[in-house]
Design a protein around this motif. Structure first.
Motif, PDB file in Angstrom:
ATOM      1  N   UNK A   1       0.884  -1.168  -0.019  1.00 38.92           N
ATOM      2  CA  UNK A   1      -0.022  -0.083   0.092  1.00 38.92           C
ATOM      3  C   UNK A   1       0.836   1.213  -0.062  1.00 38.92           C
ATOM      4  N   UNK A   2       1.866   1.421   0.783  1.00 40.43           N
ATOM      5  CA  UNK A   2       2.852   2.465   0.748  1.00 40.43           C
ATOM      6  C   UNK A   2       3.324   2.643  -0.744  1.00 40.43           C
ATOM      7  N   UNK A   3       3.778   1.482  -1.474  1.00 41.77           N
ATOM      8  CA  UNK A   3       4.425   1.655  -2.699  1.00 41.77           C
ATOM      9  C   UNK A   3       3.248   2.169  -3.649  1.00 41.77           C
ATOM     10  N   UNK A   4       2.237   1.959  -3.491  1.00 46.94           N
ATOM     11  CA  UNK A   4       1.178   2.504  -4.217  1.00 46.94           C
ATOM     12  C   UNK A   4       0.774   3.719  -4.117  1.00 46.94           C
ATOM     13  N   UNK A   5       0.901   4.117  -2.792  1.00 43.86           N
ATOM     14  CA  UNK A   5       0.597   5.725  -2.302  1.00 43.86           C
ATOM     15  C   UNK A   5       1.615   6.471  -2.779  1.00 43.86           C
TER      16      UNK A   5
ATOM     17  N   UNK B   1      -6.052  14.577   1.378  1.00 40.55           N
ATOM     18  CA  UNK B   1      -6.063  14.439   2.997  1.00 40.55           C
ATOM     19  C   UNK B   1      -6.542  12.896   3.425  1.00 40.55           C
ATOM     20  N   UNK B   2      -7.376  12.404   2.554  1.00 42.98           N
ATOM     21  CA  UNK B   2      -8.023  11.103   3.101  1.00 42.98           C
ATOM     22  C   UNK B   2      -7.021  10.046   2.785  1.00 42.98           C
ATOM     23  N   UNK B   3      -5.972  10.208   1.774  1.00 45.28           N
ATOM     24  CA  UNK B   3      -4.910   9.277   1.691  1.00 45.28           C
ATOM     25  C   UNK B   3      -3.778   9.312   2.347  1.00 45.28           C
ATOM     26  N   UNK B   4      -3.379  10.441   2.903  1.00 45.13           N
ATOM     27  CA  UNK B   4      -2.448  10.660   4.008  1.00 45.13           C
ATOM     28  C   UNK B   4      -2.958  10.154   5.427  1.00 45.13           C
ATOM     29  N   UNK B   5      -4.345  10.247   5.731  1.00 41.13           N
ATOM     30  CA  UNK B   5      -4.813   9.932   6.734  1.00 41.13           C
ATOM     31  C   UNK B   5      -4.963   8.178   6.913  1.00 41.13           C
ATOM     32  N   UNK B   6      -4.994   7.655   5.882  1.00 37.60           N
ATOM     33  CA  UNK B   6      -4.925   6.261   5.823  1.00 37.60           C
ATOM     34  C   UNK B   6      -3.595   5.738   5.648  1.00 37.60           C
ATOM     35  N   UNK B   7      -2.738   6.507   5.432  1.00 36.53           N
ATOM     36  CA  UNK B   7      -1.227   6.190   5.486  1.00 36.53           C
ATOM     37  C   UNK B   7      -0.809   6.285   6.829  1.00 36.53           C
ATOM     38  N   UNK B   8      -1.140   7.245   7.387  1.00 32.05           N
ATOM     39  CA  UNK B   8      -0.951   7.440   8.981  1.00 32.05           C
ATOM     40  C   UNK B   8      -1.487   6.347   9.788  1.00 32.05           C
ATOM     41  N   UNK B   9      -2.649   5.658   9.605  1.00 31.65           N
ATOM     42  CA  UNK B   9      -3.339   4.685   9.963  1.00 31.65           C
ATOM     43  C   UNK B   9      -2.430   3.620   9.642  1.00 31.65           C
ATOM     44  N   UNK B  10      -1.942   3.134   8.689  1.00 28.33           N
ATOM     45  CA  UNK B  10      -1.057   2.112   8.252  1.00 28.33           C
ATOM     46  C   UNK B  10       0.149   2.082   8.988  1.00 28.33           C
ATOM     47  N   UNK B  11       0.792   3.396   9.268  1.00 29.05           N
ATOM     48  CA  UNK B  11       2.176   3.288   9.989  1.00 29.05           C
ATOM     49  C   UNK B  11       1.890   3.265  11.311  1.00 29.05           C
ATOM     50  N   UNK B  12       0.768   3.530  12.038  1.00 34.01           N
ATOM     51  CA  UNK B  12       0.483   3.421  13.581  1.00 34.01           C
ATOM     52  C   UNK B  12       0.415   1.861  13.341  1.00 34.01           C
ATOM     53  N   UNK B  13      -0.459   1.247  12.541  1.00 37.27           N
ATOM     54  CA  UNK B  13      -0.451  -0.173  12.697  1.00 37.27           C
ATOM     55  C   UNK B  13       0.713  -0.931  12.710  1.00 37.27           C
TER      56      UNK B  13
END
Length: 182
Positions: A15-19, A42-54
């Motif tokens: 997912x990070x590579x796609x982003x 912003x939505x994509x960045x929030x999803x990216x943040x969630x992934x990083x937190x996970x």
């Protein structure tokens, strides 16, 4: 459990590579940016943040589990080493007790020194959880090894202790060799 975490880590990397690809494409696009585009970003960045937190939570979880596993293995190893060392010292205890018996009732400075040495050794062993197995409460197959029959003892009672037994923190270290009544 480790496979599940590995799969999650791979999903996160994909997912990070796609982003990153989407972001580089967005950087190449013209400067005409609408509010919807910004909200989408912003939505994509929030999803990216969630992934990083996970990912961070998974890494912390794995680290904690590793520390716990290493601590358990360390304790087990320590117990094994203490057990082996204590078993070797029991031979010295037996020899000191035999020396005291061989000395008989005659009091001498040498015999007194042997008694003090035995007392000191037993005290040290007790500090580390090595205690004599109880032989006063009758025969217990978990603590005693019957090596013969004592005709003068009552049934299921210990008549004669040939070699003392010891436990280490409640676990049997060496069984007591005893003669038991029929």
């Amino acid at each position: 459990m480790a496979n599940e975490h590995n799969e999650q880590a791979q999903d996160i990397q994909q997912e990070q590579a796609e982003q990153q690809n989407e972001q580089t494409q967005a950087d190449v696009e013209p400067a005409n940016v609408s509010v919807e585009d910004l909200q989408e970003q912003i939505k994509k960045l929030e999803e990216s943040l969630k992934l990083e937190k996970a990912r961070t939570a998974n890494a912390v979880y794995e680290a904690q589990k590793s520390v716990e596993r290493i601590q358990r293995e360390s304790e087990k190893h320590k117990d094994t080493v203490i057990e082996k060392f204590a078993k070797e010292l029991l031979d010295s205890v037996d020899n000191l007790e035999r020396a005291i018996q061989a000395g008989g009732n005659e009091e001498s400075p040498v015999l007194e020194g042997v008694k003090l040495t035995l007392k000191s050794l037993l005290t040290t062993l007790e500090k580390f959880g090595v205690v004599e197995a109880d032989t006063t409460r009758g025969f217990n197959a978990d603590l005693h090894q019957a090596v013969g029959i004592d005709p003068t003892a009552k049934p299921n009672e210990i008549g004669n202790v040939l070699q003392k037994g010891y436990t280490l923190n409640g676990r049997l270290l060496r069984p007591a060799m005893v003669m038991v009544g029929q």
